[in-house]
Every structure is written in structure tokens, then in C-alpha cells.
Enzyme design. Structure first.
Site, PDB file in Angstrom:
ATOM      1  N   SER A 193       3.713  -5.315   5.566  1.00  0.00           N
ATOM      2  CA  SER A 193       4.350  -5.777   4.330  1.00  0.00           C
ATOM      3  C   SER A 193       5.039  -7.108   4.526  1.00  0.00           C
ATOM      4  O   SER A 193       5.407  -7.753   3.552  1.00  0.00           O
ATOM      5  CB  SER A 193       5.394  -4.764   3.869  1.00  0.00           C
ATOM      6  OG  SER A 193       4.794  -3.540   3.589  1.00  0.00           O
TER       7      SER A 193
ATOM      8  N   GLU B  54      -3.185  -7.904  -1.470  1.00  0.00           N
ATOM      9  CA  GLU B  54      -2.925  -9.307  -1.152  1.00  0.00           C
ATOM     10  C   GLU B  54      -3.692  -9.667   0.124  1.00  0.00           C
ATOM     11  O   GLU B  54      -3.486  -9.043   1.175  1.00  0.00           O
ATOM     12  CB  GLU B  54      -1.433  -9.543  -0.925  1.00  0.00           C
ATOM     13  CG  GLU B  54      -0.599  -9.357  -2.179  1.00  0.00           C
ATOM     14  CD  GLU B  54       0.901  -9.401  -1.907  1.00  0.00           C
ATOM     15  OE1 GLU B  54       1.622 -10.029  -2.685  1.00  0.00           O
ATOM     16  OE2 GLU B  54       1.370  -8.805  -0.919  1.00  0.00           O
TER      17      GLU B  54
ATOM     18  N   ASN C 287       6.114  -8.629  -2.840  1.00  0.00           N
ATOM     19  CA  ASN C 287       7.421  -8.232  -2.306  1.00  0.00           C
ATOM     20  C   ASN C 287       8.487  -9.298  -2.549  1.00  0.00           C
ATOM     21  O   ASN C 287       9.674  -8.980  -2.592  1.00  0.00           O
ATOM     22  CB  ASN C 287       7.322  -7.857  -0.832  1.00  0.00           C
ATOM     23  CG  ASN C 287       6.825  -6.430  -0.663  1.00  0.00           C
ATOM     24  OD1 ASN C 287       6.910  -5.625  -1.595  1.00  0.00           O
ATOM     25  ND2 ASN C 287       6.289  -6.117   0.495  1.00  0.00           N
TER      26      ASN C 287
ATOM     27  N   HIS D  31      -2.956  -6.686   2.473  1.00  0.00           N
ATOM     28  CA  HIS D  31      -1.786  -5.863   2.154  1.00  0.00           C
ATOM     29  C   HIS D  31      -2.015  -5.011   0.906  1.00  0.00           C
ATOM     30  O   HIS D  31      -2.180  -5.537  -0.189  1.00  0.00           O
ATOM     31  CB  HIS D  31      -0.571  -6.806   1.956  1.00  0.00           C
ATOM     32  CG  HIS D  31       0.691  -6.082   1.683  1.00  0.00           C
ATOM     33  ND1 HIS D  31       1.659  -6.542   0.821  1.00  0.00           N
ATOM     34  CD2 HIS D  31       1.166  -4.902   2.164  1.00  0.00           C
ATOM     35  CE1 HIS D  31       2.663  -5.693   0.789  1.00  0.00           C
ATOM     36  NE2 HIS D  31       2.387  -4.688   1.584  1.00  0.00           N
TER      37      HIS D  31
HETATM   38  N1  CAA Z   1      -1.309   9.484  -4.222  1.00  0.00           N
HETATM   39  C1  CAA Z   1      -2.497   9.402  -4.857  1.00  0.00           C
HETATM   40  N2  CAA Z   1      -2.599   9.396  -6.194  1.00  0.00           N
HETATM   41  C2  CAA Z   1      -1.461   9.483  -6.899  1.00  0.00           C
HETATM   42  C3  CAA Z   1      -0.190   9.565  -6.299  1.00  0.00           C
HETATM   43  C4  CAA Z   1      -0.153   9.568  -4.888  1.00  0.00           C
HETATM   44  N3  CAA Z   1       0.997   9.609  -4.208  1.00  0.00           N
HETATM   45  N4  CAA Z   1       0.748   9.630  -7.266  1.00  0.00           N
HETATM   46  C5  CAA Z   1       0.096   9.583  -8.430  1.00  0.00           C
HETATM   47  N5  CAA Z   1      -1.227   9.507  -8.224  1.00  0.00           N
HETATM   48  C6  CAA Z   1      -2.272   9.409  -9.223  1.00  0.00           C
HETATM   49  C7  CAA Z   1      -2.413  10.666 -10.020  1.00  0.00           C
HETATM   50  O1  CAA Z   1      -3.351  11.544  -9.419  1.00  0.00           O
HETATM   51  C8  CAA Z   1      -2.918  10.147 -11.346  1.00  0.00           C
HETATM   52  O2  CAA Z   1      -4.295   9.858 -11.258  1.00  0.00           O
HETATM   53  P1  CAA Z   1      -5.244   9.924 -12.567  1.00  0.00           P
HETATM   54  O3  CAA Z   1      -4.533   9.261 -13.688  1.00  0.00           O
HETATM   55  O4  CAA Z   1      -6.484   9.206 -12.167  1.00  0.00           O
HETATM   56  O5  CAA Z   1      -5.436  11.373 -12.820  1.00  0.00           O
HETATM   57  C9  CAA Z   1      -2.214   8.793 -11.493  1.00  0.00           C
HETATM   58  O6  CAA Z   1      -1.866   8.409 -10.170  1.00  0.00           O
HETATM   59  C10 CAA Z   1      -0.968   8.892 -12.343  1.00  0.00           C
HETATM   60  O7  CAA Z   1      -0.132   9.878 -11.746  1.00  0.00           O
HETATM   61  P2  CAA Z   1       0.941  10.741 -12.533  1.00  0.00           P
HETATM   62  O8  CAA Z   1       0.474  10.942 -13.944  1.00  0.00           O
HETATM   63  O9  CAA Z   1       1.254  11.951 -11.720  1.00  0.00           O
HETATM   64  O10 CAA Z   1       2.269   9.906 -12.463  1.00  0.00           O
HETATM   65  P3  CAA Z   1       2.596   8.502 -13.048  1.00  0.00           P
HETATM   66  O11 CAA Z   1       1.840   8.195 -14.260  1.00  0.00           O
HETATM   67  O12 CAA Z   1       4.069   8.481 -13.042  1.00  0.00           O
HETATM   68  O13 CAA Z   1       2.096   7.497 -11.905  1.00  0.00           O
HETATM   69  C11 CAA Z   1       2.487   6.126 -10.034  1.00  0.00           C
HETATM   70  C12 CAA Z   1       2.571   7.544 -10.585  1.00  0.00           C
HETATM   71  C13 CAA Z   1       1.035   5.688  -9.965  1.00  0.00           C
HETATM   72  C14 CAA Z   1       3.061   6.163  -8.654  1.00  0.00           C
HETATM   73  C15 CAA Z   1       3.272   5.180 -11.005  1.00  0.00           C
HETATM   74  O14 CAA Z   1       4.555   5.707 -11.190  1.00  0.00           O
HETATM   75  C16 CAA Z   1       3.388   3.773 -10.496  1.00  0.00           C
HETATM   76  O15 CAA Z   1       2.498   2.966 -10.657  1.00  0.00           O
HETATM   77  N6  CAA Z   1       4.547   3.472  -9.890  1.00  0.00           N
HETATM   78  C17 CAA Z   1       4.825   2.134  -9.345  1.00  0.00           C
HETATM   79  C18 CAA Z   1       4.296   2.074  -7.952  1.00  0.00           C
HETATM   80  C19 CAA Z   1       4.534   0.727  -7.358  1.00  0.00           C
HETATM   81  O16 CAA Z   1       5.247  -0.133  -7.862  1.00  0.00           O
HETATM   82  N7  CAA Z   1       3.916   0.513  -6.190  1.00  0.00           N
HETATM   83  C20 CAA Z   1       4.116  -0.722  -5.431  1.00  0.00           C
HETATM   84  C21 CAA Z   1       5.171  -0.453  -4.431  1.00  0.00           C
HETATM   85  S1  CAA Z   1       5.555  -1.866  -3.480  1.00  0.00           S
HETATM   86  C22 CAA Z   1       4.594  -1.724  -2.147  1.00  0.00           C
HETATM   87  O17 CAA Z   1       3.844  -0.829  -1.953  1.00  0.00           O
HETATM   88  C23 CAA Z   1       4.704  -2.888  -1.233  1.00  0.00           C
HETATM   89  C24 CAA Z   1       5.017  -2.590   0.144  1.00  0.00           C
HETATM   90  O18 CAA Z   1       4.955  -3.530   0.954  1.00  0.00           O
HETATM   91  C25 CAA Z   1       5.437  -1.254   0.585  1.00  0.00           C
END
Ligand code: CAA
Length: 287
Positions: free
Chosen positions: A122, A155, A194, A143
Site C-alpha cells: 500500500s 493502481e 491512499n 496495488h
Molecule cells: N469479500 C468478498 N466479497 C465481498 C466482501 C468480502 N469481504 N464483502 C462484500 N462482498 C461482496 C458481496 O458478496 C456482494 O457481492 P454481490 O453484490 O456480487 O452479490 C457485494 O460485495 C456487496 O456486499 P454486501 O451487499 O454484503 O455489502 P455492501 O453493499 O455494504 O458492500 C463493500 C460491501 C463492497 C465492502 C462496500 O461497503 C464497499 O465498497 N466499501 C468500501 C470499501 C473500500 O473503500 N475499499 C478500499 C479500501 S482502501 C484499500 O484497500 C487501500 C489499501 O491500501 C489497504
């Protein structure tokens, strides 16, 4: 020379690695998911065995595709065996520079000469790792975002050492996985996402640390006023508070600015081992 990417090795079966591996297998690539920890491998394999049938049951994946993806994905504790025939390696181990350097040295020795070595770090740019190898032109950042099976952005970061073809191969690989990759033409701390996210996280932590509002209310405001899918504290619990801590520490080491130190709330959670969902407790309790 451009080599067709057919075999991928993902090193590290943790938060990111296990999902990146499944993305690769679903994209038709022969995939090795490698980790030194048998427990982590077991967890990753159990997740895959639960995830693929769930996708089938939801009507998002055919039974045949699920079966083929499962057959393409191997979980291994041997780095040597896992990368021996890899065309592309994605490193997704713990965010410790010495560990990554040592791994890149070993990968350089164990992989075929054409293999591209990408890091999912990251925040460590690949120019910190490329000099450990005899193939700097084949080293780049790739990334992914958490959860990697869901988030479309990847990325790809070109370092000064990275060949055009290497960056293109990483972009093409991400496209093959159904992602929407973006290319950074030069290295910068925090890449694109990030850097933007940090502004939000820092402000949210400032509001919590100064007692202006609770984590729940800050999250609620961000979701219901800005339309983000989840608030900053829920997101930190998802990505890991240990990661937030290490990112801030790395930033502080680089700048020496006390304002860049991890916030008191992050330090407290980090020290207590309350690192978010993976530990059952973070800013929220996951039972
Ligand atoms: N693993 C795999 N699939 C997942 C999951 C997980 N942990 N959590 C949710 N899903 C899937 C579900 O199966 C569902 O799939 P379908 O629509 O195809 O059936 C879909 O995602 C939506 O899930 P939910 O309806 O249960 O929940 P939601 O609508 O609240 O979505 C989320 C969950 C996708 C996590 C959503 O809340 C989201 O996009 N959150 C923001 C995540 C984000 O910002 N990520 C970037 C983080 S920063 C980073 O990663 C950088 C770094 O350097 C660490």
C-alpha cells in the site's frame, strides 16, 4: 519481449492475497497462493471453498466456472514450488520492508528470467525492492483494494526502473481480472487512492480524538451525507487498523513531522491488538 501471462503466483494468503488469488483463478490463470503459515493457507482455502459455491448459489457464477477456478488454484507453503513456473508474481506479504526485500531477493533467484515481480504494497514503492533483484525492468507496483474480489480499481505504478512492457503487462493482467486499472507514471507516496483516503481518515480521526463525535456518528455522517458505501472507521476495521498504524508510521519515518504520527485512537487499538474485523474487534465489535 512480451510474454503471455498464463501462470500467476500470489505470495501471502492474508487479507489481500487470498482474494487476489481467487481473482486470478477466476480470470483463467493457473494460480499458486503461497504462504509460510499453514493456518493462513487453511483459512484462505476454506474461504475459497465457501465463496465459489456462494457465487454459484447467487447466480453470479456458473457451476462450471467455479469448478474450473477451484481446479486452477493451488494453496502452497513452498515458495520454490509456487513460483517455479510463474510468469507473474504478486507479492502480498506483511508491510515490512526487510521482509519484502528478502522475498524479492529469493523470488529473483527462484523465478524464471522472464517473470514479472509486482508488489501489492500500500505504500512501499517498487524502487525500494527492484535493486534487490537482477531484473529491475521487470519490477513494479500493482496495488489492489480491499475486498479485492469486489473493488475494481488496481493502481499500477511505474518506477524509474520499470519497463513500459512491464507496466503494460500489469495493466493487461488487471483488465483480464475484470478490474479497472489506473497507471501512475511516477512513484509517489500513497499512490492515488491512499493519498485521497488519507485526508478523509485523518480528519475522521481528528474529530474522534478531540471528542467532537463518536466513531458511529462520524461513519453515519459520511455514509448518509456523502454517499460513501461505508464510513472511515468501518473501513479501517475492514482494511486493518494495523495497516493504518504502519502507513502512518512509515509516513512519519519519511517526513519526521509529528503531525504524521498515528492518531491516539489508532495507537490505542494497535497496542491492544484490536485490529478490526480480522481480530473480531476494532472500532466496532464483531463478536
Ligand atoms: N469479500 C468478498 N466479497 C465481498 C466482501 C468480502 N469481504 N464483502 C462484500 N462482498 C461482496 C458481496 O458478496 C456482494 O457481492 P454481490 O453484490 O456480487 O452479490 C457485494 O460485495 C456487496 O456486499 P454486501 O451487499 O454484503 O455489502 P455492501 O453493499 O455494504 O458492500 C463493500 C460491501 C463492497 C465492502 C462496500 O461497503 C464497499 O465498497 N466499501 C468500501 C470499501 C473500500 O473503500 N475499499 C478500499 C479500501 S482502501 C484499500 O484497500 C487501500 C489499501 O491500501 C489497504
Amino acid at each position: 519481449m512480451t510474454v503471455e501471462i498464463k501462470r500467476v503466483a500470489v505470495v501471502g494468503a492474508g487479507n489481500m492475497g487470498h482474494q487476489i488469488s481467487i481473482c486470478c483463478a477466476l480470470a483463467g490463470l493457473e494460480t499458486s497462493c503461497i504462504d509460510v503459515s499453514p493456518e493462513q493457507l487453511q483459512k484462505a482455502e476454506s474461504f475459497m471453498k465457501k465463496y465459489l459455491p456462494e457465487r454459484v448459489a447467487k447466480g453470479k457464477l456458473s457451476e462450471e466456472s467455479a469448478r474450473q477456478a477451484e481446479a486452477r488454484l493451488r494453496f502452497l507453503d513452498s515458495l520454490e514450488e509456487g513460483v517455479r513456473e510463474a510468469d507473474f508474481v504478486i507479492e502480498a506479504v506483511t508491510e515490512k520492508l526487510d521482509l519484502k526485500k528478502e522475498l524479492f531477493r529469493r523470488l529473483d533467484q527462484l523465478c524464471p528470467p522472464h517473470t514479472i515481480l509486482a508488489t501489492n504494497s500500500s505504500f512501499f514503492v517498487s524502487s525500494l525492492l527492484a535493486p534487490e533483484t537482477g531484473r529491475p525492468a521487470l519490477v513494479c507496483n500493482m496495488h489492489f483494494f480491499n475486498p479485492a474480489l469486489v473493488m475494481k480499481c488496481v493502481e499500477v505504478v511505474k518506477g524509474p526502473h520499470t519497463a513500459e512492457e512491464t507496466a503494460k503487462a500489469a495493466m493487461d493482467l488487471a483488465l483480464k481480472m475484470g478490474k479497472k486499472p489506473v497507471l501512475l507514471h511516477k512513484e509517489i507516496y500513497g499512490f492515488l487512492v491512499n493519498r485521497i483516503l488519507r485526508r478523509i481518515m485523518d480528519e475522521a480521526l481528528f474529530l474522534l480524538d478531540t471528542g467532537v463525535a463518536s466513531a458511529e456518528d462520524i461513519d453515519s455522517a459520511v455514509v448518509n451525507a456523502l454517499g460513501h458505501p461505508m464510513g472511515p472507521f468501518t473501513l479501517m476495521d475492514l482494511t486493518g487498523i494495523d495497516l493504518s498504524y504502519h502507513i502512518a508510521m512509515e509516513r512519519y519515518r519519511e517526513t519526521g513531522d509529528p503531525a504524521d504520527k498515528p492518531s491516539p485512537a489508532v495507537v490505542e487499538k494497535y497496542v491492544r491488538g484490536e485490529w478490526g474485523r480480522k481480530k473480531g474487534r476494532g472500532f466496532y465489535n464483531y463478536g
